[in-house]
Structure formats: C-alpha cells, structure tokens
Design an enzyme around this catalytic site. Structure first.
Site, short mmCIF file in Angstrom:
data_model
loop_
_atom_site.label_atom_id
_atom_site.label_comp_id
_atom_site.label_asym_id
_atom_site.label_seq_id
_atom_site.Cartn_x
_atom_site.Cartn_y
_atom_site.Cartn_z
N SER A 137 16.27 0.36 -41.60
CA SER A 137 14.64 0.13 -41.57
C SER A 137 14.14 -1.24 -41.51
CB SER A 137 14.20 0.86 -42.86
OG SER A 137 13.41 -0.15 -43.66
N LYS A 138 13.09 -1.43 -40.65
CA LYS A 138 12.38 -2.79 -40.51
C LYS A 138 11.78 -3.18 -41.71
CE LYS A 138 12.44 -2.92 -35.73
NZ LYS A 138 11.69 -2.68 -34.42
N ARG A 139 11.55 -2.16 -42.56
CA ARG A 139 10.78 -2.52 -43.79
C ARG A 139 11.06 -3.52 -44.52
NH1 ARG A 139 9.90 1.77 -47.57
NH2 ARG A 139 11.16 2.81 -46.04
N LYS A 140 12.55 -3.51 -44.98
CA LYS A 140 12.73 -4.50 -45.92
C LYS A 140 13.46 -5.76 -45.31
CE LYS A 140 15.49 -1.75 -48.67
NZ LYS A 140 16.30 -1.52 -49.37
N GLY A 141 13.30 -5.80 -43.76
CA GLY A 141 13.62 -6.78 -42.93
C GLY A 141 15.31 -6.92 -42.83
#
Ligand code: GLU
Length: 464
Positions: free
Chosen positions: A251-255
C-alpha cells in the site's frame, strides 16, 4: 547479446519497491549473461509527470549497486534514453502503420468516445472503440488533417487470435475480438505506452522483456505491432506482483511502496536486495542469505515461480538483523554514522557498537539503545523515587572508584546490593533505569564505563 531493461515512469517520489524487484532481476540476468542492463525513462504520461523523479530513480539504482550500462545520464549507443526526446521515431512508425493499413486516424472527440462507452456499459458489453473513423474516406481524412482537427492514431486490430510464449508462464493465446483498437499516438504527439515500449524495445535491441505481470494484458497488442512492423519478438518473462501478508497490493498509504521508505527505516541495501531475490525464487541449496555475486551465479529466469510471493516486512526485518550481526564493525559504524547524519560522533558509535550490534535489527534501532549516551534520561520507565537510599549508597561507593572500568564498576555495585540486602535483579533494574531511563538497555557496567564516571555520578545525583 542479452540486453535487458526497466522503463520506469517518472510519476512518483522514488523507485517503487516492485520496480526495484524487477530491476534486480533484469540487472542480475544481464550480468549473468555478460549482457547489458538499460534504463529507459517512459515520460509519456505528461499529466502525471513528477519533477526530478527520473533522476531520483537513477540515484536509487546507483545506491543499490544496480547501475545501468546505458541510461539518460550515462548515454549509450541507442539513445536518447528518455521517450520525450524520441517523439519523431514514434511518429514515423505510427505513420508507417497507417500507410500499411494496420493503424488509422481517429478524429473522435472525448464526448463522442464517452457516449460510445456509456452505451456499451448499458448494453453490458465490453467498452471498446466502435471504429467510427476506420471507415473515413481518404478525402475525408486529408480534409480533417488539413483543418488540423485534433486526432489520434489507433491500432487496427485484425480478426483472429494472437499467441505468444512467456518464459515463466508458457504459451498464452487470446481472441483478438477482446482487444480494443488501442490508441498508439496521442493528439499531443506523444506515443501511448504500447507504441513507445515496442518501438524502443526493438530499436534498443532488447532481447528479454522482464517485467511485472500487470503488463501481461498488453502483450497481445505488442505482439501485433511487432508482427505488423516485421520485427522479431523479444523473450517475454512476466514476474509475479509482490503481495503483502494479507495478500493485498503493497500500500502507498504507509509509504512502504517507495524504496526510500526502507532506507529511512534503517534497512540495509544488501538485505533488501537479498530479500527481494527470494521473492518467487529460491536458492538451489535453500540458502536464505547470500550475496549479490552468488545470486548472479545461481539465479535463472525460468526458475521464477509464477504465483505471487509475499513481501513481509517482518521477515525483511529479521534478515536485516542477520546482516547487521554479520557486518564488519567498521562498515556498520559507517552505516550508522551516515544514517543518523552527525547525531552520533564516530568514536561513540565505535565504542558502543560491541554492546549494541547483537541487539538491533535495523540501523534506526541503534538510537533506541544508544540515545542515553548522548543525554541523560528525561523520563524513567519505573518509579525510581523509592530507591533514594540505593542511589545514595551507590553514588558514594562509585565516587571512590579510581579505575573506571566495567568490571570494577560491577564489583562495587554488587557489593552495595549485598550490603543493602536487596535482590540483585531489583538492584540492577533500578540502576539501569536510573542511568538509561529504560528497563532494557545494553549491558550496564560497560555502558557506565563508556558514559564515564562524572556523567554517571551526575545522573545519580540528579535523581537523589
Ligand atoms: N512504464 C512501465 C512502468 O512504469 C513499464 C512497463 C514495462 O516494463 O514494459 O512500469
């Protein structure tokens, strides 16, 4: 001659971890076969372009030791290596396809295309271009071109089937009727991915197209293009996408999709590459830890397993810890020094490393164990006020120590504990927390030696 490539799009903060995975495989395969590894920048999606992204990608590859043999900075015999500087080439081949009848001009407006799409959706059909412009006469076309009506060039998908062989997945055949008349050249003069990738892979004499499976659906269109242009197909090998332990996309959310995230969290480049090498592939001797050189020796493309491997940060952390433990002290010192950018003096790192190296799994964790060397604790993990007498007695006993060495410090404290009639475990816990602030720390006597007599006593006095 083996020539492999990655053609990243400069549309993000950095190289995606999945791209690093394909870069590793492409690089290793080229090295293994005395070939060349090429990086081409696919900057045709002008709307999503990120300033400086191409340079960042090359910088990251360099940091990981996956240097390209040819790229937009280094150059090479097949340049330019950035698509925006190759527009004339794409146009030339698009026009050739038009003249052969394998592609056609399309002047449809966005509104019309949207209407066609909506109708298909209501009729529960696959949204496809309805070939409205395929039937324009030569006169109509020249008239529109003269009037400079915005247009694109589309691939004319023929009837029949298209097949190709993938080194990892075998032969794949699809019915052409499932394919859309793909736009090849956009109205802004830029190629779409499909035209750009085929023209460049051919002109750059790419022998092996090794990339993520998400691009597989595009291959039949590419195969048709190779066929129309009478070009030889490269070898295709589609590697599986990395999945999280929950079986989702990273996921891109947590970098955690960007390679820079792993470096900022204190993972070592060698460990990251080693872990990535194990995605969908295993060492013939089932080894988990091996060098890049060894990987090049034993790796083969055809041994890649097509099912999606799990990229688990917990496992990576374990592996990183193994690397840290095995690392030569001088090198680890340097890595830690660079990681914290001057926060820790080199000689302090050198003196504390023997106490800490075994305990940390990432470079970042060094700070958890070593921070108290830089400054006295501001908080204590246990209630220490009840140990006033213990600290007073210890403080005066330690004041007498002239030979400030771990062993001696230990003996003196041991004696105080005995005199006070307090259990060793309790005594040393109180002392540990007083000096480090924490219940878990590097070995206490050695830490106190490094901290020095004056600083140790000052920390005790402060509590008293
Ligand atoms: N530009 C595509 C990407 O960003 C390249 C896909 C390919 O390897 O053909 O991954």
């Amino acid at each position: 001659m083996v020539r492999t490539r990655i053609p990243p799009s400069p549309t993000g903060n950095d190289l995606h971890i999945g791209n690093l995975y394909t870069a590793l495989i492409n690089w290793a395969y080229a090295k293994k076969n005395n070939g060349k590894f090429i990086v081409r920048i696919e900057d045709t999606d002008r709307a999503r372009l990120v300033e400086g992204a191409a340079q960042q990608i090359l910088k990251t590859l360099h940091a990981f030791g996956l240097d390209p043999d040819e790229d937009m900075i280094k150059g090479g015999p097949y340049g330019p290596y950035i698509q925006s500087e190759r527009l004339e080439l794409y146009k030339k081949y698009a026009l050739q396809l038009v003249s052969q009848g394998d592609a056609y001009y399309c002047f449809c407006t966005q509104e019309r295309l949207e209407e066609v799409r909506q109708i298909a959706i209501t009729e529960k059909k696959q949204p496809k271009y309805d070939r409205h412009c395929l039937h324009l006469s030569a006169e109509e076309i020249s008239e529109k071109l003269e009037k400079k009506i915005p247009h694109v060039i589309r691939l004319h998908i023929p009837e029949g089937k298209t097949s190709y062989t993938d080194l990892i997945r075998g032969t794949i055949t699809i019915e052409n009727e499932t394919l859309d008349d793909q736009v090849l050249l956009k109205s802004d003069g830029f190629p779409t991915y499909h035209l750009g990738v085929v023209v460049d892979d051919h002109l750059m004499e790419i022998s092996h197209v090794i990339r993520a499976e998400e691009w597989m659906a595009s291959v039949p269109k590419h195969v048709l293009l190779y066929d129309f242009l009478k070009w030889e197909l490269p070898v295709f090998a589609h590697v599986p996408l990395l999945r999280t332990p929950e079986k989702g996309k990273i996921s891109k959310r947590k970098g955690a999709v960007w390679v820079s995230w792993y470096l900022e969290e204190g993972y070592l480049k060698e460990a990251i590459l080693n872990y990535l090498a194990l995605m969908a592939w295993s060492h013939p001797d089932q080894k988990e830890i091996f060098s890049l050189d060894e990987y090049i020796q034993v790796f083969d493309l055809k041994d890649i397993n097509p099912s999606a491997p799990i990229f688990d940060v917990v496992k990576l952390t374990w592996m990183n810890g193994e690397y840290i433990r095995k690392m030569e002290k001088g090198k680890l010192k340097e890595e830690i020094y660079k990681f914290f950018g001057d926060k820790y003096p080199e000689d302090l790192i050198e003196r504390t490393l023997p106490l800490i190296q075994e305990r940390i799994k990432t470079l970042k964790e060094y700070d958890e164990y070593a921070h108290f060397f830089l400054e006295a604790p501001k908080e204590y993990e246990i209630e220490i006020s009840k140990y006033k007498e213990l600290f007073e007695k210890t403080s005066s006993a330690l004041t007498e120590v002239s030979d400030w060495k771990a062993e001696k410090i230990g003996e003196v404290m041991q004696k105080v504990a005995l005199d006070l009639g307090i259990k060793n475990s309790e005594y040393f816990m109180a002392m540990r927390v007083a000096i480090t602030g924490k219940k878990i720390s590097p070995p206490l006597n050695e830490s106190m030696e490094i901290l020095g007599k004056e600083e140790t006593l000052s920390r005790l006095r402060m509590i008293i």
